[in-house]
Design a protein around this motif. Structure first.
Motif, PDB file in Angstrom:
ATOM      1  N   ASP A 202      27.639 -55.601  38.900  1.00 10.30           N
ATOM      2  CA  ASP A 202      27.282 -54.193  38.728  1.00 10.30           C
ATOM      3  C   ASP A 202      27.900 -53.336  39.825  1.00 10.30           C
TER       4      ASP A 202
ATOM      5  N   GLU C  79      22.432 -50.389  35.346  1.00 12.95           N
ATOM      6  CA  GLU C  79      23.140 -51.637  35.584  1.00 12.95           C
ATOM      7  C   GLU C  79      22.608 -52.717  34.662  1.00 12.95           C
ATOM      8  N   SER C  80      23.303 -53.859  34.626  1.00  8.04           N
ATOM      9  CA  SER C  80      22.854 -54.924  33.742  1.00  8.04           C
ATOM     10  C   SER C  80      21.438 -55.320  34.143  1.00  8.04           C
ATOM     11  N   GLY C  81      20.622 -55.597  33.147  1.00  8.91           N
ATOM     12  CA  GLY C  81      19.251 -55.995  33.427  1.00  8.91           C
ATOM     13  C   GLY C  81      18.292 -54.841  33.494  1.00  8.91           C
ATOM     14  N   SER C  85      20.358 -51.865  26.889  1.00  8.96           N
ATOM     15  CA  SER C  85      20.759 -52.378  25.580  1.00  8.96           C
ATOM     16  C   SER C  85      19.551 -52.678  24.716  1.00  8.96           C
ATOM     17  N   GLN C 129      29.440 -53.627  21.761  1.00  8.50           N
ATOM     18  CA  GLN C 129      30.324 -53.815  22.906  1.00  8.50           C
ATOM     19  C   GLN C 129      31.504 -54.725  22.559  1.00  8.50           C
ATOM     20  N   ASP C 209      26.653 -49.071  22.095  1.00 10.76           N
ATOM     21  CA  ASP C 209      26.274 -49.884  23.241  1.00 10.76           C
ATOM     22  C   ASP C 209      27.530 -50.383  23.946  1.00 10.76           C
ATOM     23  N   GLU C 210      27.866 -49.804  25.055  1.00  8.04           N
ATOM     24  CA  GLU C 210      29.066 -50.165  25.822  1.00  8.04           C
ATOM     25  C   GLU C 210      30.305 -50.217  24.917  1.00  8.04           C
ATOM     26  N   HIS C 243      27.485 -48.738  31.403  1.00  4.99           N
ATOM     27  CA  HIS C 243      27.268 -48.909  32.835  1.00  4.99           C
ATOM     28  C   HIS C 243      28.260 -48.062  33.625  1.00  4.99           C
ATOM     29  N   ARG C 399      18.385 -59.398  28.155  1.00  6.97           N
ATOM     30  CA  ARG C 399      19.074 -58.460  29.024  1.00  6.97           C
ATOM     31  C   ARG C 399      18.494 -57.082  28.872  1.00  6.97           C
TER      32      ARG C 399
END
Lengths: 357, 316, 399
Positions: A202, C79-81, C85, C129, C209-210, C243, C399
């Motif tokens: 990230d 950020e991821s997590g 999504s 994505q 989504d992305e 992101h 996720r």
């Protein structure tokens, strides 16, 4: 056809220290016969101690294959490697497996994009780092463990004593990448190759890792080869930038020069196509097509079908990588019809056709 | 007709973006099956396997006409003695005869037919049963999955040959059909599990999610998206299981649970009859055994190369 | 169901296009297409050999309220997590929601099921994505594009082919693409196919989504421009999940910043980038590498300590307090801040932030301080802090 000028301009930089890594005309070919595919096609560059050199390009441009070839990590079968890569005067490409293994970790180290698959999942982290130290520094197990702890601490892993006993899956992505950097740096290598080290992370973690790498290079005079697709990463980190396209370097410049005055239409196109955080919204200028539209280098310029400044000669004659006149010897360019350079202190931009100075 | 873009005022930017996407060849698209077939045709491993199987299939079809003798005729019964129960090779009988004085070569040739019929039908039966169970489990999921998979687990927990023996023994009169049925049943759980596993992976894939988001009804999602993308590994398994089926059939016959009618020769059955002469005349066992091994090898080679051709990762 | 009830064949494009205001006017709060109220998605973490036992939850989305106006682009960054999504999928009812309402044109989607939900799907589509993974590898583009139209009875007779070519032209692909399979396209072309599929049922809302993060840099801009063009032509409403802050800023009217399952800040895109109020937004924006060495050399970075805490075991109070350089002794670790309008000069009321100390941080009264790194174990759950080698796999999957 890829005849490199014997006196590579990069070599003439007397002011700079002798290069630690010198790559000359590196060529990597996969497959044979009709299905032959040249992933890296005559790539040459130097890295001096304390210098950070960037290899930038999109997927399939050969940047990762270049690094794997230098490290001797390409599979033994199914590919042919040509050219030379010398490390402190010694040829790496012809080195035996044992010698090279000995070199890797001690003098040369590499960090990869995916930290999880680069670590052994069933061995505690501390043991993995300590093994590297034990092997290359020939110290006792206890001493190696102590050094491993110090190393984890140095790369900013909190509570290193506890982390030594943990397994890779118990760490977050950023911590794994730190652990991998700790392993790579455990034996104080003189050259570090980082292959997309922050792509899987990230942005806030990426910022941490980049700051760490920058600090390490400054403190220890390590030479760093930074491989990335992210021009933002390059802008903050690299002294010299090589832009790769379809296996060849198309432009080389210092980072300030490159971003302020891109000369190759591909570099210019890349810079124009990224949305900027600090700019108002508006239409982006994309590079049309994709790498699957490329033509082979033998027939002209591989980028020509996607290039907005392509002229007739671009699909008839292969451009050579030559110094860009008026920009000093450190700036190389492979283009028949480069972008106009805005007037600079070094000299006013030349008009088109200038492939042979 | 619904119009996305007003024809008159389409901006120049739009026209540019036509070229912007990059070139696309004018040729007709090539499906994954076709590109797999394209690669298979050039794979020497597949070709060797295919040649072996083709040879035996042709043999199985035309054997009754080209066999030198009637496989059921006890032509050399007179030469059988207590000291030498198996007549050896002699003019007109290159491989000799079996313990009933029937020509060995003719029996091997004609036996190819029975053996292949048993192997192919048993595998097809197992494949069909497995597809049904696997589709129910993987397609419906939830309680259906739990029930089907528990049944499959129970079937798998019994050693397959033991199961086949019990099944074959259940029938009052063993015939080639009992052999086929027994082997088909023991193969069902193998296919069902495999299909269910790959259907489950498909269930969580993005393209199935995309179909759900599109509002496609559940049945088309299962039959148009999940099933076609899941059968690849099952078909590969089918070719590999075919080899096992032939060996299993031989094992059943060997143990006397096969077709008792020995006027219709079958390799496994021939192998079974030869057991009493192992020590003195091993060649009687070796002939059918070699045939079984070669056919099994042929199917295995085809299966392995098919697996490789269907693997999306190995595609260029 | 408040969607148009006329024969869909007769509807040139979603009813928005007829809106003379173009739907792009910010502040037209009466024209809300999607409203989310208190949305929660919690994934149970199951353990056990024979009987599954729930040992905890992953709080992927934990109480989100937001509104998306017709014709606007709402950018969701994180950020991821952080659960962005999951949030996007939950809106489309592709994840089971634990709690809350998703009002689409006034209909609560979360309460619908079966056929009622399926028919609603026509109005909201998704762009994924991974352009290759989201296209069935065994179907031609023609089959892929026809599928949704068939499922909603949008194709009859011979008009289908014209409609398909129209769709392809809209996304910049030649008609030869119809007979091709997904693996025969380049990444950017595949994403165009994915967008054409989403458009095939004439949706009003597209959740992207992305949509560009799997593409090469030079191709990303093509897809970003295409999305912007299509919005203008068809009056689409976008929820863009990404992101990459630069991408989000570039195409969004409003932006929401997500951290650990909740929104920490929401504002008009320009306002947010002009003056980020939440400490996390500030850190996020300062961390983005800028492709300009002059900026890179001079700018100040707020380096966050440590990693994102596990969404299975979120911190108490403000979820960002474990990493926040402006964290205070009081309130931060005990009281969960709500999105609120702040009284700061130059900050419009449309900018809302979930921070107790936003005013003091903006005025400089509070200064950042060192943060001790807290350990985050990605496998930890709320009930079990020391997982062995075999931690629950579902934590990583969610996720």
């Amino acid at each position: 056809m890829t005849a490199q000028p014997t006196a590579d301009p990069a070599l003439d930089r007397s002011a700079r220290t002798a290069p630690l890594l010198a790559v000359r005309d590196l060529t990597v070919t996969f497959g044979r016969g009709r299905r032959e595919f040249r992933a890296v096609d005559g790539v040459s560059f130097d890295v001096a101690p304390g210098q950070t050199v960037g290899l930038v390009g999109e997927s399939g441009c050969g940047k990762s294959v270049t690094s794997l070839a230098i490290m001797g990590l390409l599979p033994a079968r199914g590919n042919t490697i040509g050219g030379s890569a010398t490390f402190a005067g010694e040829e790496l490409l012809t080195m035996s497996g044992n010698e090279l293994r000995d070199r890797r970790g001690r003098d040369l180290a590499m960090i990869f994009q995916d930290p999880l698959s680069s670590l052994n999942p069933v061995v505690p982290l501390g043991t993995q780092v300590a093994e590297v130290i034990e092997r290359h520094k020939r110290v006792s197990r206890g001493e190696a463990r102590e050094q491993a702890r110090a190393m984890l601490d140095k790369v900013g892993i909190p509570d290193p004593t506890r982390r030594l006993k943990e397994y890779p899956h118990q760490l977050s992505g950023g911590m794994r990448q730190r652990a991998l950097i700790a392993m790579a740096l455990a034996c104080e290598p003189r050259l570090l190759i980082a292959d997309e080290p922050t792509t899987a992370l990230d942005v806030t973690i990426q910022a941490q890792i980049l700051a760490l790498l920058k600090e390490l290079v400054q403190d220890s005079e390590t030479a760093l080869v930074m491989i990335t697709h992210d021009l933002g990463v390059v802008a903050g980190l690299c002294d010299e930038v090589n832009v790769l396209y379809a296996g060849r370097i198309v432009e080389r410049a210092g980072r300030h020069d490159l971003f302020a005055r891109p000369r190759h239409p591909y570099t210019g196109g890349l810079l124009a196509s990224i949305p900027r955080l600090h700019e108002e919204r508006g239409r982006l200028t994309p590079v049309p097509g994709s790498v699957s539209d490329n033509i082979p280098w033998e027939q002209g310029c591989a980028f020509a079908p996607r290039c907005s400044s392509a002229i007739d000669v671009c699909v008839q004659q292969t451009p050579e990588l030559v110094p860009d006149p008026g920009h000093g010897p450190d700036r190389l360019l492979r283009c028949h019809n480069p972008l106009p350079a805005p007037p600079t202190a070094a000299g006013s931009g030349q008009p088109a056709e200038e492939e042979t100075p | 007709m619904t119009s996305l873009t007003k024809p008159g005022d389409r901006k120049k930017a739009r026209i540019d973006s036509l070229a912007e996407a990059g070139a696309l060849s004018d040729e007709e698209g090539v499906s994954l099956w076709r590109s797999a077939w394209h690669r298979l045709r050039r794979d020497p491993v597949f070709l060797i396997g295919a040649v072996i199987i083709a040879a035996f299939v042709i043999l199985a079809v035309i054997a009754p006409w080209i066999a030198p003798h009637d496989p059921a005729a006890r032509l050399l019964i007179d030469q059988r003695t207590t000291q030498n129960p198996v007549p050896g090779p002699q003019p007109g009988f290159p491989l000799g005869a079996d313990d009933a004085g029937r020509d060995m070569l003719s029996r091997l040739m004609v036996g190819a037919r029975q053996t292949l019929i048993v192997g192919v039908l048993a595998t097809l039966g197992g494949f069909a049963g497995g597809m049904v169970l696997g589709t129910i489990a993987g397609g419906i999921g939830g309680w259906a999955d739990t029930i089907v998979m528990r049944i499959v687990d129970v079937m798998l927990s019994i050693p397959s040959l033991l199961m086949a023996f019990s099944l074959a023994a259940m029938f009052a009169r063993p015939s080639q059909w009992t052999v086929i049925l027994a082997i088909a049943i023991i193969q069902i759980p193998i296919f069902a599990r495999l299909l269910r596993g790959s259907m489950m992976a498909q269930r969580h894939s993005d393209h199935v999610l995309a179909a759900r988001a599109l509002g496609v009804r559940p049945a088309p999602i299962v039959f148009r998206h999940m099933l076609p993308n899941s059968v690849g590994p099952v078909i590969v398994q089918g070719t590999l299981v075919l080899a096992v089926a032939i060996i299993d059939a031989a094992a059943l016959s060997f143990l006397g649970l096969g077709n008792p009618d020995d006027t219709q020769p079958e390799w496994g059955q021939m192998l079974g009859r030869s057991q009493q002469y192992f020590n003195t005349h091993p060649e009687v066992a070796v002939y059918p055994a070699v045939c079984i091994i070669v056919v099994a090898l042929g199917f295995t080679l085809m299966g392995e190369s098919l697996r490789e051709a269907l693997d999306p990762k190995s595609r260029r | 169901m408040s969607s148009p009830t006329q024969d869909p064949q007769q509807v040139p494009s979603p009813d928005v296009t007829e809106d003379p205001t173009g739907g792009r006017t910010p502040g037209a709060s009466d024209d809300i297409l999607l409203e989310v109220r208190g949305l929660k998605v919690h994934f149970p973490i199951k353990k056990g050999v024979f009987i599954d036992r729930t040992v905890g939850h992953v709080y992927a989305v934990d109480g989100i309220d937001l509104q998306i106006r017709r014709g606007e682009t709402y950018g969701l960054v994180g950020e991821s997590g952080c659960g962005k999504s999951t949030f996007g999928r939950a809106i489309l009812q592709l994840e089971t929601t634990t709690d809350g309402e998703v009002l689409f044109n006034g209909t609560d989607l979360a309460s619908l099921g079966g056929e009622a939900l399926r028919t609603q799907r026509r109005h909201m589509q998704m762009v994924f994505q991974d352009p290759l993974g989201s296209l069935d590898p065994r179907q031609t583009v023609e089959q892929l594009l026809l599928e949704g139209m068939r499922a909603h009875g949008l194709v009859m007779g011979g008009g289908a082919r014209e409609r398909l070519i129209e769709l392809l032209r809209a996304v910049g692909l030649p008609r030869t693409a119809l007979s091709k399979y997904p693996h025969e396209f380049s990444g950017g072309q595949r994403q165009r196919v994915g967008i054409a599929r989403a458009l095939s049922v004439n949706p009003q809302l597209i959740v992207a989504d992305e949509p560009v993060s799997a593409l090469d840099v030079s191709v990303q801009a093509q897809v970003i421009n295409l999305l912007a063009d299509l919005q203008e032509e068809l009056g689409l409403t976008y929820l863009l999940i990404a992101h990459d802050l630069a991408v989000v800023r570039h195409i969004s009217d409003r932006v929401g910043v997500m951290y650990l399952g909740a929104l920490v800040e929401e504002a008009e895109a320009d306002d947010l980038y002009a003056q980020p109020l939440h400490p996390y937004t500030r850190a996020l924006m300062s961390a983005v590498p800028v492709p300009d060495p002059v900026v890179e050399d001079s700018r100040e970075q707020i380096l966050l300590a440590g990693d994102l805490p596990s969404p299975a075991n979120p911190p108490s109070g403000c979820r960002f307090h474990t990493r926040c350089p402006w964290r205070q002794e009081t309130r931060c670790d005990t009281e969960r801040p709500e999105l609120r309008v702040v009284q700061i000069d130059g900050v419009p009321p449309s900018q809302r932030v979930a921070c107790h100390w936003a005013e003091q941080i903006a005025s400089g009264e509070l200064q950042p301080h060192e943060v001790a790194v807290t350990l985050t174990d990605p496998t930890a759950t709320e009930s079990d802090h020391d997982e062995g080698l075999f931690g629950p796999a579902s934590v990583i999957e969610a996720r």
